[in-house]
Design a protein around this motif. Sequence first.
Motif, short mmCIF file in Angstrom:
data_model
loop_
_atom_site.label_atom_id
_atom_site.label_comp_id
_atom_site.label_asym_id
_atom_site.label_seq_id
_atom_site.Cartn_x
_atom_site.Cartn_y
_atom_site.Cartn_z
N ASP A 20 21.48 186.60 -37.51
CA ASP A 20 21.70 188.02 -37.83
C ASP A 20 22.21 188.21 -39.25
O ASP A 20 22.91 189.18 -39.55
CB ASP A 20 22.66 188.65 -36.81
CG ASP A 20 22.46 190.15 -36.70
OD1 ASP A 20 21.38 190.65 -37.06
OD2 ASP A 20 23.41 190.84 -36.27
N ASP A 37 14.93 189.19 -32.17
CA ASP A 37 15.11 189.53 -30.76
C ASP A 37 14.15 188.76 -29.87
O ASP A 37 14.51 188.32 -28.77
CB ASP A 37 14.94 191.04 -30.55
CG ASP A 37 16.07 191.85 -31.14
OD1 ASP A 37 17.14 191.28 -31.47
OD2 ASP A 37 15.89 193.08 -31.28
N LEU A 40 15.43 185.19 -29.61
CA LEU A 40 16.60 185.16 -28.74
C LEU A 40 16.17 185.25 -27.28
O LEU A 40 16.67 184.49 -26.43
CB LEU A 40 17.56 186.30 -29.09
CG LEU A 40 18.81 186.41 -28.22
CD1 LEU A 40 19.67 185.16 -28.35
CD2 LEU A 40 19.60 187.65 -28.62
N ALA A 41 15.24 186.13 -26.97
CA ALA A 41 14.75 186.26 -25.59
C ALA A 41 14.07 184.97 -25.13
O ALA A 41 14.22 184.56 -23.97
CB ALA A 41 13.78 187.44 -25.49
N ARG A 44 16.80 182.53 -24.36
CA ARG A 44 17.47 182.94 -23.12
C ARG A 44 16.62 182.55 -21.91
O ARG A 44 17.13 182.01 -20.91
CB ARG A 44 17.70 184.45 -23.14
CG ARG A 44 18.56 184.96 -22.03
CD ARG A 44 18.69 186.48 -22.00
NE ARG A 44 18.89 187.11 -23.28
CZ ARG A 44 18.00 187.92 -23.87
NH1 ARG A 44 16.84 188.17 -23.32
NH2 ARG A 44 18.27 188.48 -25.03
N ARG A 63 22.62 187.88 -19.43
CA ARG A 63 22.04 188.26 -20.73
C ARG A 63 23.11 188.53 -21.79
O ARG A 63 23.07 187.94 -22.87
CB ARG A 63 21.12 189.46 -20.57
CG ARG A 63 20.49 189.87 -21.88
CD ARG A 63 19.57 191.05 -21.73
NE ARG A 63 19.04 191.41 -23.04
CZ ARG A 63 17.91 192.01 -23.23
NH1 ARG A 63 17.16 192.34 -22.21
NH2 ARG A 63 17.51 192.28 -24.45
N ASP A 67 23.70 186.13 -25.04
CA ASP A 67 23.53 186.70 -26.38
C ASP A 67 24.79 186.49 -27.23
O ASP A 67 24.70 186.19 -28.42
CB ASP A 67 23.17 188.18 -26.30
CG ASP A 67 21.77 188.40 -25.71
OD1 ASP A 67 21.07 187.41 -25.39
OD2 ASP A 67 21.38 189.57 -25.57
N ALA A 71 24.90 184.13 -30.56
CA ALA A 71 25.37 184.67 -31.84
C ALA A 71 26.40 183.73 -32.47
O ALA A 71 26.44 183.57 -33.69
CB ALA A 71 25.96 186.06 -31.65
#
Length: 109
Positions: A20, A37, A40-41, A44, A63, A67, A71
């Motif tokens: 980020d 995003d 990241l998904a 995950r 979730r 996240d 981070a």
Amino acid sequence: MTREDLAARQAALLETLLTDAPAPSGFDPARLRIEADVLLAKRRKLVAYLRPDLPEALGERFRPLFDAFAAERPKAVTVRAREYADTFAAWLVTRGELPKPRWFQRRKR
């Protein structure tokens, strides 16, 4: 553009996608946010696949907790996916989000 310049731009782009960080010049921040995003998904989903016990135990909290973990600890190229998933599980235990595993409790006795 020299190889060093290209390598620096690639490193800045990767940092943006994983941590980020601000978008490097010449890149659209909105598009990079979408790509970040998506990545990241993907992480995950892979962690949930490798450690189905985690989303099962956490439910709706999986979730946002993942996240927050991601981070703090972006996945490095040198870290295998299973190791990353196990590190997430340990992070959850350390934060008190999950109980300590039984094997850990038995070893302490």
